[in-house]
Design an enzyme around this catalytic site. Structure first.
Site, short mmCIF file in Angstrom:
data_model
loop_
_atom_site.label_atom_id
_atom_site.label_comp_id
_atom_site.label_asym_id
_atom_site.label_seq_id
_atom_site.Cartn_x
_atom_site.Cartn_y
_atom_site.Cartn_z
N HIS A 13 0.89 -1.25 -0.10
CA HIS A 13 -0.15 0.02 -0.08
C HIS A 13 0.83 1.15 0.00
O HIS A 13 1.75 1.49 0.94
CB HIS A 13 -1.23 -0.15 1.35
N HIS A 55 -1.23 11.08 -2.27
CA HIS A 55 -2.52 10.67 -1.86
C HIS A 55 -3.57 11.89 -1.46
O HIS A 55 -4.55 11.76 -1.90
CB HIS A 55 -2.27 9.91 -0.36
O1 G3P Z 1 -6.71 1.14 -2.69
C1 G3P Z 1 -6.88 0.80 -1.31
C2 G3P Z 1 -6.48 1.90 -0.52
O2 G3P Z 1 -5.51 2.83 -0.87
C3 G3P Z 1 -7.86 3.07 -0.44
O3 G3P Z 1 -7.68 4.04 0.77
O4 G3P Z 1 -6.98 6.34 1.12
O5 G3P Z 1 -5.41 4.64 1.28
O6 G3P Z 1 -6.14 5.51 -0.88
P1 G3P Z 1 -6.45 5.12 0.63
MG MG Z 2 -4.95 4.32 -2.11
#
Ligand code: G3P
Ligand code: MG
Length: 246
Positions: A13, A55
């Site tokens: 992630h 992000h």
């Molecule tokens: O794609 C999964 C996750 O990344 C979604 O939430 O806020 O971490 O982008 P976020």
């Molecule tokens: Mg994400």
């Protein structure tokens, strides 16, 4: 390779973001070095429509400067440092272009989950369109999966890029999830792990879609989700899987 064939059990992630600044080239390279088959990244457009990996709309959290990404041109963004907040070892780390991550993925021969994250919902279609211009030449070289919370971005892809694999993201439970998945001809559904009760998981598992859960950093929760049939998890820790197996 355009099919979500490799069925990753762990997607790093925002790269290996516990060990390097999130969504940067060092974090992605480290995740691949540590064995991650796939990484996840968040893609947004600059004011001059360059798809970059970031992000938050506001650069404050990672660059310590208040500026909205959609008001900055790429040439100016390049001067922002998004590594120093993490450690002085990353004092010269800038926001990568999507293209730079795709080149890295080609070098490692690994997959990329590109989350289309428009700065504002009204930019969903253009974020989809400009990102596709960058992504299209890479589709035959590496596994790529596009996902988004923004239905308009996914609808754009389904209409103009039918060859692309799509996953849709759920932060809150949506009882019409299957209707949306059919409409999008999605391959996967990516759920916040907090909404994944046993009952909902068994409903999801009766479908043909891969079920992915974000963001899982606990061994116990990962084990629980895998034993309930979750196909893959997003984790900040690329080594989590080895700890689940051991
Ligand atoms: O794609 C999964 C996750 O990344 C979604 O939430 O806020 O971490 O982008 P976020
Ligand atoms: Mg994400």
């Amino acid at each position: 390779m355009t099919i979500f064939q490799t069925k990753p059990k762990l997607i790093a992630h925002r790269g290996a973001n516990l060990l390097a600044p999130e969504n940067t080239l060092p974090a992605f390279a480290l995740a691949y070095e540590m064995g991650a088959a796939w990484v996840e990244c968040d893609v947004v457009l600059t004011a001059d429509h360059v798809p970059v990996i970031l992000h938050d709309r506001d650069l404050w959290r990672t660059a310590r400067l208040h500026a909205d990404i959609d008001k900055l041109n790429y040439a100016d963004l390049r001067n922002y440092n998004v590594g120093r907040y993490f450690s002085k070892d990353y004092a010269h780390t800038s926001v990568p272009k999507l293209e730079e991550l795709l080149e890295l993925a080609v070098r490692y021969g690994r997959g990329v989950n590109i989350e289309i994250k428009p700065a504002l919902p009204e930019y969903a279609k253009e974020t989809a369109e400009y990102s596709y211009k960058v992504i299209e030449p890479y589709l035959k070289h590496i596994p790529i999966l596009i996902s988004s919370f923004e239905l308009d971005a996914l609808k754009w892809y389904r209409q103009y890029a039918p060859e692309v694999d799509l996953g849709f993201l759920l932060s809150r439970w949506l009882s019409e999830w299957e209707r949306v998945a059919v409409f999008l001809n999605a391959v996967s559904i990516h759920c916040n792990e907090k909404i994944l009760t046993q009952k909902r998981l068994s409903l999801l598992k009766q479908s043909k879609y891969s079920v992915l859960a974000y963001t899982v950093n606990s061994v116990a929760r990962a084990e629980e989700l895998f034993s309930s049939g979750v196909d893959g998890i997003f984790s900040d820790d690329p080594l989590l899987l080895s700890r689940v197996a051991s």
